[in-house]
Design a protein around this motif. Structure first.
Motif, PDB file in Angstrom:
ATOM      1  N   THR A  98       0.943  -1.058   0.112  1.00 44.30           N
ATOM      2  CA  THR A  98       0.079  -0.035  -0.029  1.00 44.30           C
ATOM      3  C   THR A  98       0.969   1.240   0.092  1.00 44.30           C
ATOM      4  O   THR A  98       0.425   2.100  -0.725  1.00 44.30           O
ATOM      5  CB  THR A  98      -0.938  -0.033   1.218  1.00 44.30           C
ATOM      6  OG1 THR A  98      -1.674  -1.117   0.980  1.00 44.30           O
ATOM      7  CG2 THR A  98      -1.900   1.255   1.366  1.00 44.30           C
ATOM      8  N   SER A  99       1.879   1.338   0.916  1.00 42.62           N
ATOM      9  CA  SER A  99       2.675   2.420   0.786  1.00 42.62           C
ATOM     10  C   SER A  99       3.723   2.687  -0.480  1.00 42.62           C
ATOM     11  O   SER A  99       3.626   3.808  -0.964  1.00 42.62           O
ATOM     12  CB  SER A  99       3.754   2.500   2.040  1.00 42.62           C
ATOM     13  OG  SER A  99       4.530   1.508   1.900  1.00 42.62           O
ATOM     14  N   ARG A 100       3.825   1.544  -1.090  1.00 42.86           N
ATOM     15  CA  ARG A 100       4.491   1.699  -2.244  1.00 42.86           C
ATOM     16  C   ARG A 100       3.737   2.229  -3.493  1.00 42.86           C
ATOM     17  O   ARG A 100       4.153   2.955  -4.115  1.00 42.86           O
ATOM     18  CB  ARG A 100       5.070   0.393  -2.783  1.00 42.86           C
ATOM     19  CG  ARG A 100       6.325  -0.309  -1.791  1.00 42.86           C
ATOM     20  CD  ARG A 100       6.757  -1.598  -2.293  1.00 42.86           C
ATOM     21  NE  ARG A 100       7.393  -1.724  -3.483  1.00 42.86           N
ATOM     22  CZ  ARG A 100       8.412  -1.790  -3.513  1.00 42.86           C
ATOM     23  NH1 ARG A 100       9.440  -2.144  -2.320  1.00 42.86           N
ATOM     24  NH2 ARG A 100       9.322  -1.873  -4.720  1.00 42.86           N
ATOM     25  N   ILE A 101       2.321   1.600  -3.344  1.00 45.48           N
ATOM     26  CA  ILE A 101       1.514   2.288  -4.233  1.00 45.48           C
ATOM     27  C   ILE A 101       1.158   3.550  -3.963  1.00 45.48           C
ATOM     28  O   ILE A 101       1.220   4.308  -5.060  1.00 45.48           O
ATOM     29  CB  ILE A 101       0.099   1.618  -4.236  1.00 45.48           C
ATOM     30  CG1 ILE A 101       0.240  -0.010  -4.758  1.00 45.48           C
ATOM     31  CG2 ILE A 101      -1.104   2.224  -5.225  1.00 45.48           C
ATOM     32  CD1 ILE A 101       0.537  -0.260  -5.977  1.00 45.48           C
ATOM     33  N   ASN A 102       1.087   3.897  -2.852  1.00 44.82           N
ATOM     34  CA  ASN A 102       0.954   5.573  -2.624  1.00 44.82           C
ATOM     35  C   ASN A 102       2.058   6.486  -3.115  1.00 44.82           C
ATOM     36  O   ASN A 102       1.966   7.631  -3.674  1.00 44.82           O
ATOM     37  CB  ASN A 102       0.830   5.850  -1.010  1.00 44.82           C
ATOM     38  CG  ASN A 102      -0.444   5.369  -0.630  1.00 44.82           C
ATOM     39  OD1 ASN A 102      -1.557   5.039  -1.406  1.00 44.82           O
ATOM     40  ND2 ASN A 102      -0.694   5.095   0.706  1.00 44.82           N
TER      41      ASN A 102
END
Ligand code: FEO
Length: 161
Positions: A98-102
């Motif tokens: 999720t943090s990588r997608i953000n």
């Protein structure tokens, strides 16, 4: 036109999605070895989802005229503390995704790449679902302090995914 920075970041994430598939296959194999067929099945389904995520990025890069570079995978974790630990580790992993997608979205927006921003919104929604599914499993198990019977009942339930 996609920026070099974003194309490279998307290519890196595509490879990370393949790594995710490999991690979940390793979790499935662990579950098989411990006689948890429901979890083994559930993680195998997750393998296919991760491969689909990677291929969405692969196809997007191709569609915007970028070269796709497949990288080697690191060895996935193979030993886990038990049934609950499998799902805790999977949730930790999904939070990283999720943090990588953000981060990808931040790059797309900084580059004013509206097409990439739109493409990435699908992954934002998908990550909500991915984390929710794992939180639900862990919450249900925690209701009975991760008791043996709740693990067996959960495993039966996961077999029907
Ligand atoms: Fe592709 Fe589970 O994130």
């Amino acid at each position: 036109m996609i920026s070099k920075q974003l194309a490279e970041a998307l290519n890196t994430q595509m490879n990370f999605e393949f790594d995710s598939a490999n991690l979940y296959l390793s979790m499935s194999a662990f579950a098989e070895g411990k006689n948890y067929p429901g979890a083994a099945h559930w993680f195998r389904k997750q393998v296919h989802e991760e491969q689909e995520h990677a291929m969405k990025m692969y196809k997007y890069l191709v569609s915007v005229g970028e070269k796709v570079t497949i990288k080697g995978m690191p060895d996935p974790e193979t030993e886990f503390a038990g049934y609950v630990d499998l799902f805790k580790k999977a949730l930790e992993h999904e939070r990283i995704v999720t943090s990588r997608i953000n981060n990808l979205i931040e790059i797309a927006q900084a580059n004013k790449d509206f097409a990439a921003n739109s493409f990435l919104q699908w992954f934002v929604d998908e990550q909500i679902e991915e984390e929710e599914n794992l939180n639900n499993i862990l919450d249900r198990l925690a209701l009975t302090d991760n008791s043996a019977i709740s693990i067996v009942m959960m495993d039966d339930r996961l077999a029907s995914r």
